[in-house]
Design a protein around this motif. Structure first.
Motif, short mmCIF file in Angstrom:
data_model
loop_
_atom_site.label_atom_id
_atom_site.label_comp_id
_atom_site.label_asym_id
_atom_site.label_seq_id
_atom_site.Cartn_x
_atom_site.Cartn_y
_atom_site.Cartn_z
N PHE A 129 -10.47 37.34 -9.83
CA PHE A 129 -9.41 38.25 -9.39
C PHE A 129 -8.07 37.55 -9.54
O PHE A 129 -7.99 36.32 -9.52
CB PHE A 129 -9.61 38.66 -7.93
N ILE A 130 -7.01 38.35 -9.67
CA ILE A 130 -5.65 37.82 -9.66
C ILE A 130 -4.84 38.60 -8.65
O ILE A 130 -4.82 39.83 -8.66
CB ILE A 130 -5.02 37.87 -11.06
N LYS A 131 -4.17 37.88 -7.74
CA LYS A 131 -3.35 38.49 -6.69
C LYS A 131 -2.19 37.55 -6.37
O LYS A 131 -2.08 36.45 -6.90
CB LYS A 131 -4.16 38.73 -5.41
N ARG A 132 -1.33 38.01 -5.45
CA ARG A 132 -0.20 37.19 -5.02
C ARG A 132 -0.48 36.63 -3.62
O ARG A 132 -0.97 37.35 -2.75
CB ARG A 132 1.08 38.03 -5.00
N VAL A 133 -0.14 35.37 -3.42
CA VAL A 133 -0.34 34.74 -2.11
C VAL A 133 0.69 35.29 -1.13
O VAL A 133 1.90 35.25 -1.38
CB VAL A 133 -0.20 33.20 -2.21
N ILE A 134 0.19 35.79 -0.01
CA ILE A 134 1.06 36.35 1.03
C ILE A 134 1.02 35.50 2.29
O ILE A 134 2.04 35.17 2.88
CB ILE A 134 0.64 37.80 1.37
N ASP B 24 -0.69 31.02 9.25
CA ASP B 24 0.20 32.17 9.34
C ASP B 24 -0.49 33.33 10.05
O ASP B 24 -1.72 33.44 10.05
CB ASP B 24 0.60 32.66 7.94
N THR B 25 0.33 34.20 10.62
CA THR B 25 -0.18 35.50 11.08
C THR B 25 0.41 36.58 10.17
O THR B 25 1.60 36.53 9.82
CB THR B 25 0.21 35.79 12.54
N VAL B 26 -0.43 37.51 9.77
CA VAL B 26 0.00 38.58 8.87
C VAL B 26 -0.33 39.93 9.51
O VAL B 26 -1.43 40.12 10.03
CB VAL B 26 -0.70 38.48 7.50
N ARG B 27 0.63 40.83 9.47
CA ARG B 27 0.37 42.20 9.90
C ARG B 27 1.10 43.15 8.97
O ARG B 27 2.07 42.77 8.30
CB ARG B 27 0.79 42.44 11.36
N ILE B 28 0.63 44.38 8.94
CA ILE B 28 1.24 45.40 8.08
C ILE B 28 1.57 46.61 8.93
O ILE B 28 0.73 47.09 9.70
CB ILE B 28 0.28 45.80 6.94
N GLN B 29 2.81 47.06 8.79
CA GLN B 29 3.26 48.22 9.55
C GLN B 29 3.99 49.17 8.61
O GLN B 29 5.03 48.82 8.03
CB GLN B 29 4.19 47.80 10.69
N ASP B 30 3.43 50.35 8.43
CA ASP B 30 4.02 51.37 7.55
C ASP B 30 4.35 50.81 6.17
O ASP B 30 5.45 50.94 5.67
CB ASP B 30 5.28 51.96 8.20
N LYS B 31 3.38 50.12 5.60
CA LYS B 31 3.45 49.54 4.26
C LYS B 31 4.28 48.26 4.19
O LYS B 31 4.30 47.59 3.15
CB LYS B 31 3.97 50.54 3.21
N LYS B 32 4.96 47.89 5.24
CA LYS B 32 5.78 46.68 5.24
C LYS B 32 4.94 45.51 5.77
O LYS B 32 4.19 45.65 6.74
CB LYS B 32 7.04 46.86 6.09
N SER C 244 -2.32 42.37 13.45
CA SER C 244 -2.04 40.98 13.13
C SER C 244 -3.32 40.16 13.06
O SER C 244 -4.20 40.27 13.92
CB SER C 244 -1.12 40.39 14.20
N ILE C 245 -3.45 39.36 12.01
CA ILE C 245 -4.59 38.46 11.88
C ILE C 245 -4.08 37.05 11.59
O ILE C 245 -3.03 36.86 10.98
CB ILE C 245 -5.56 38.91 10.77
N LEU C 246 -4.84 36.06 12.03
CA LEU C 246 -4.49 34.65 11.84
C LEU C 246 -5.25 34.11 10.63
O LEU C 246 -6.47 34.26 10.54
CB LEU C 246 -4.87 33.85 13.09
N ILE C 247 -4.51 33.49 9.71
CA ILE C 247 -5.14 32.93 8.51
C ILE C 247 -5.81 31.60 8.89
O ILE C 247 -5.16 30.70 9.40
CB ILE C 247 -4.11 32.67 7.39
N PRO C 248 -7.11 31.48 8.67
CA PRO C 248 -7.82 30.25 9.04
C PRO C 248 -7.43 29.06 8.16
O PRO C 248 -6.82 29.25 7.10
CB PRO C 248 -9.30 30.62 8.88
N PRO C 249 -7.80 27.85 8.57
CA PRO C 249 -7.51 26.67 7.74
C PRO C 249 -8.13 26.78 6.35
O PRO C 249 -9.19 27.38 6.17
CB PRO C 249 -8.15 25.52 8.53
N HIS C 250 -7.45 26.21 5.36
CA HIS C 250 -7.95 26.12 3.99
C HIS C 250 -8.20 27.50 3.38
O HIS C 250 -9.07 27.67 2.52
CB HIS C 250 -9.24 25.29 3.97
#
Length: 221
Positions: A102-107, A112-120, A153-159
Motif C-alpha cells: 500500500f502507499i499512503k501519507r504519514v499522519i 501522537d493522538t489523532v482524531r477526525i472531526q467533520d473531515k478535518k 481520538s486514538i493514541l499511536i502506539p510505539p514503533h
C-alpha cells in the motif's frame, strides 16, 4: 598445422568473448537485485486513493534506504538513518494482507493522538494543515456509521504509524484498520518517473495524450 592453431585461437577468442558477456550479464543482474533490495524500487499506482498527488497509471520510485537498510528475507534492520516524518509518502506491507503493498501519507507518529472531526484531522489537538487533500463526497458521515469523516481520538502506539490517503473519501487506510508497524515500511516515494492514462491517445498534446508528459519527473511532497 598453422591453420589448426588459427582455428584454436579463434575458438579461444569466441569462448573468452562469451565468458565476458556472461560475466557482464551476471554482474548486471546482481547489481539490479542489490539496488532493488536496498536502494530504489519501482512501483505502479493501481488505485485513486492518493489522487491528486498520485494518479492511476503513475509509476514511482521509492527510496528504500532513507529510513535504514534491512535484510529483505529476515526483515531485520542493519542500519538506521532516520525515522519517518509526518506527511512522508510511504510504501508498506498492508497489515491485513502482507502480500500486498500500500502507499499512503504519514499522519500520526508514535505517541501522537489523532482524531477526525467533520473531515478535518487533528494531531495532538492541533488542526493539521493539508493542502494536498481532496474530498469527492460532500456528505459528512457520523462516527456511528463510519470512521471516515469522524473518529474519536486514538493514541499511536510505539514503533507504529497512522497513515491516510490524500483522496480522503475514497481511501481505505488507518481509519479502518489502524496502524502500520515501522518494520513493514518499504521506503519513501520520491518521484514519478513515468505516467500514462489508458483513456488518452498517443500524442504530444498534454491534455489528450496517452502519456502524461507533464507528470513525468515530478517530485513527491
Amino acid at each position: 598445422m598453422h591453420r589448426t592453431k588459427e582455428n584454436e585461437v579463434e575458438k579461444n577468442s569466441s569462448k573468452s568473448l562469451l565468458r565476458e558477456y556472461a560475466e557482464a550479464i551476471i554482474i548486471a543482474v546482481l547489481l539490479a537485485l542489490v539496488i532493488r533490495a536496498f536502494v530504489v524500487q519501482a512501483f505502479k499506482i493501481p488505485s485513486g486513493s492518493m489522487k491528486n498527488t498520485l494518479l492511476v497509471g503513475d509509476h514511482i520510485l521509492v527510496n528504500k534506504f532513507v529510513y535504514g537498510i534491512k535484510l529483505p528475507i529476515l526483515n531485520k534492520e542493519l542500519l538506521h538513518f532516520r525515522d519517518p516524518e509526518r506527511k512522508d509518502i510511504v510504501v508498506f506491507r498492508y497489515p491485513v494482507d502482507p502480500s500486498k503493498d500500500f502507499i499512503k501519507r504519514v499522519i500520526g507518529l508514535p505517541g501522537d493522538t489523532v482524531r477526525i472531526q467533520d473531515k478535518k484531522v487533528y494531531v495532538n489537538d492541533q488542526l493539521l494543515v493539508e493542502p494536498y487533500v481532496v474530498h469527492s463526497d460532500p456528505r459528512i458521515l457520523p462516527a456511528s456509521v463510519s470512521p471516515r469523516d469522524n473518529m474519536d481520538s486514538i493514541l499511536i502506539p510505539p514503533h507504529s504509524l497512522f497513515v491516510m490517503g490524500d483522496n480522503r473519501d475514497e481511501s481505505f487506510d488507518s481509519r479502518f484498520w489502524k496502524f502500520v508497524d515501522m518494520d513493514e515500511l518499504k521506503g519513501e516515494a520520491f518521484i514519478i518517473y513515468w505516467s500514462w492514462n489508458g483513456d488518452g491517445k498517443l500524442t504530444w498534446n498534454p491534455t489528450e495524450s496517452y502519456i502524461r508528459w507533464n507528470r513525468i519527473g515530478n517530485l513527491l511532497h
